[in-house]
Write an enzyme that holds these catalytic residues in place. Structure first.
Site, PDB file in Angstrom:
ATOM      1  N   CYS A   1       0.667  -1.258  -0.091  1.00 24.55           N
ATOM      2  CA  CYS A   1       0.022  -0.024   0.038  1.00 24.55           C
ATOM      3  C   CYS A   1       0.934   1.258  -0.026  1.00 24.55           C
ATOM      4  O   CYS A   1       0.294   2.392  -0.117  1.00 24.55           O
ATOM      5  CB  CYS A   1      -1.087   0.155   1.133  1.00 24.55           C
ATOM      6  SG  CYS A   1      -1.899  -1.495   1.215  1.00 24.55           S
TER       7      CYS A   1
ATOM      8  N   HIS B   1      -3.281   7.206   1.556  1.00 21.75           N
ATOM      9  CA  HIS B   1      -3.756   5.635   1.179  1.00 21.75           C
ATOM     10  C   HIS B   1      -4.976   5.513   1.752  1.00 21.75           C
ATOM     11  O   HIS B   1      -5.486   5.582   3.110  1.00 21.75           O
ATOM     12  CB  HIS B   1      -2.681   4.742   1.479  1.00 21.75           C
ATOM     13  CG  HIS B   1      -3.352   3.274   1.746  1.00 21.75           C
ATOM     14  ND1 HIS B   1      -3.870   2.699   0.560  1.00 21.75           N
ATOM     15  CD2 HIS B   1      -3.398   2.353   2.840  1.00 21.75           C
ATOM     16  CE1 HIS B   1      -4.186   1.516   0.921  1.00 21.75           C
ATOM     17  NE2 HIS B   1      -3.957   1.294   2.041  1.00 21.75           N
TER      18      HIS B   1
ATOM     19  N   ASN C   1     -10.137  -0.493  -0.285  1.00 25.74           N
ATOM     20  CA  ASN C   1      -8.781  -0.450  -0.047  1.00 25.74           C
ATOM     21  C   ASN C   1      -8.021  -0.833  -1.360  1.00 25.74           C
ATOM     22  O   ASN C   1      -8.402  -2.144  -1.406  1.00 25.74           O
ATOM     23  CB  ASN C   1      -8.281  -1.136   1.153  1.00 25.74           C
ATOM     24  CG  ASN C   1      -6.724  -0.926   1.358  1.00 25.74           C
ATOM     25  OD1 ASN C   1      -6.017  -0.858   0.301  1.00 25.74           O
ATOM     26  ND2 ASN C   1      -6.258  -1.291   2.270  1.00 25.74           N
TER      27      ASN C   1
END
Length: 330
Positions: A114, A255, A285
């Site tokens: 990520c 993020h 996500n």
């Protein structure tokens, strides 16, 4: 005179057509729309169907960024693909290069989960600042639906598929104002997409291991605690490098992991809610894709304008985290 600064000249994004909302997940695991929304802020996510490929998703985002930058694919010197879910374990960036027709570009994958887009941004910057390459396409793309255990309600509600891209070009003024990167392998076990195997006797006395990667596992509480503590610190460090204050930030692009993390980081930094870019309600996500996907959407909506100062921060598996302060545009 050689140009050794960096300009952010175009963005693009792409997501699969198929959407999976929270209500649909109740057919797979014991959960509810209210439970998912209140704990994560996610309402739906996009999923790539069985024939979908990371190559197509990444190339589609890359193509839009190239057009936005006003250049041709043949102008590219380098393609960096930040991903943890390649179509080919040997690398997918070269397939993207071929699909784009970027015949001059060298291409390779970069894996930092990520944090991948921020790590990729800093990597791309080094090539430009040293004068090696002038035109770089940075893509963050992941198809996490391939590696989610759809019976694990702690993780299956979180992840989605997508791609985002940015074109970086050599310029006389440098718009990458500051950055900081960190890793802590002692916390690696908190978030994994690990390889698991069983021994296989190849010849007498020679045992090798053969297996495959296992679905994502995560200690949600620990990852949340880590993000809320470390992300404000790393943004502060990058701001110090940039010789800027928090007040000078126009947009915070984190993020897109969890709305509670976004809110907590903004509160700790005393950044007002209207400066925080959030689109995870629609996409979940998307790992390395999340920052450039949110960035491109905000550019398309006219929120992020040329000369705006952006603080971006990625955090996740490794564990890795990083922040970059940059000014949008040429």
């Amino acid at each position: 005179m050689q140009k050794l600064g960096i300009a952010f000249t175009g963005s693009g994004s792409a997501v699969p057509e198929t959407s999976l909302d929270n209500q649909a997940l109740t057919a797979l695991v014991e959960t509810s729309d209210e439970w998912i929304t209140t704990r994560t802020g996610i309402r739906q996510r996009r999923v790539s169907l069985s024939l979908g490929s990371l190559t197509e998703l990444a190339a589609a985002a890359g193509e839009k960024a190239i057009v936005a930058a006003g250049i041709q694919a043949t102008d590219l010197d380098l393609i960096l693909l930040a991903t943890s879910t390649p179509d080919d374990l040997f690398g997918t960036a070269c397939k993207v290069q071929a699909q784009l027709g970027a015949t001059k570009a060298v291409a390779f994958d970069l894996t930092a989960a990520c944090s991948g887009f921020v790590f990729g941004l800093v990597t791309a910057a080094q090539y430009i600042r040293t004068g090696v390459y002038q035109n770089v396409l940075l893509i963050g793309a992941d198809i996490l639906s391939r590696w989610v255990d759809w019976q694990d309600r702690k993780t299956c509600v979180l992840f989605g598929d997508g791609a985002g891209a940015v074109v970086l070009q050599a310029a006389e003024s440098d718009r990458l104002l500051g950055f900081a990167l960190k890793s802590d392998g002692t916390l690696n076990h908190q978030l994994n997409l690990g390889y698991a195997a069983s021994p296989q006797e190849l010849l007498p006395g020679i045992n090798i291991s053969q297996g495959t990667y296992q679905p994502i596992t995560m200690n949600g509480k620990e990852v949340y605690r880590f993000a809320v503590q470390k992300v404000p610190e790393i943004i502060d460090k990058a701001l110090f490098e940039a010789n800027l204050t928090v007040e000078q930030i126009d947009w915070l692009v984190l993020h897109q992991a969890n709305q509670r993390i976004l809110d907590a980081v903004a509160q700790r930094l005393e950044i007002p809610e209207q400066k925080v870019i959030s689109n995870l309600a629609n996409y979940g996500n998307t790992s390395a894709a999340s920052i450039p996907l949110a960035l491109d959407e905000a550019v398309q909506q006219g929120k992020i304008k040329p000369n705006d100062i952006i603080a971006a921060s990625g955090f996740g598996a490794g564990l890795t985290w990083g922040a970059a302060i940059f000014q949008w545009g040429r």
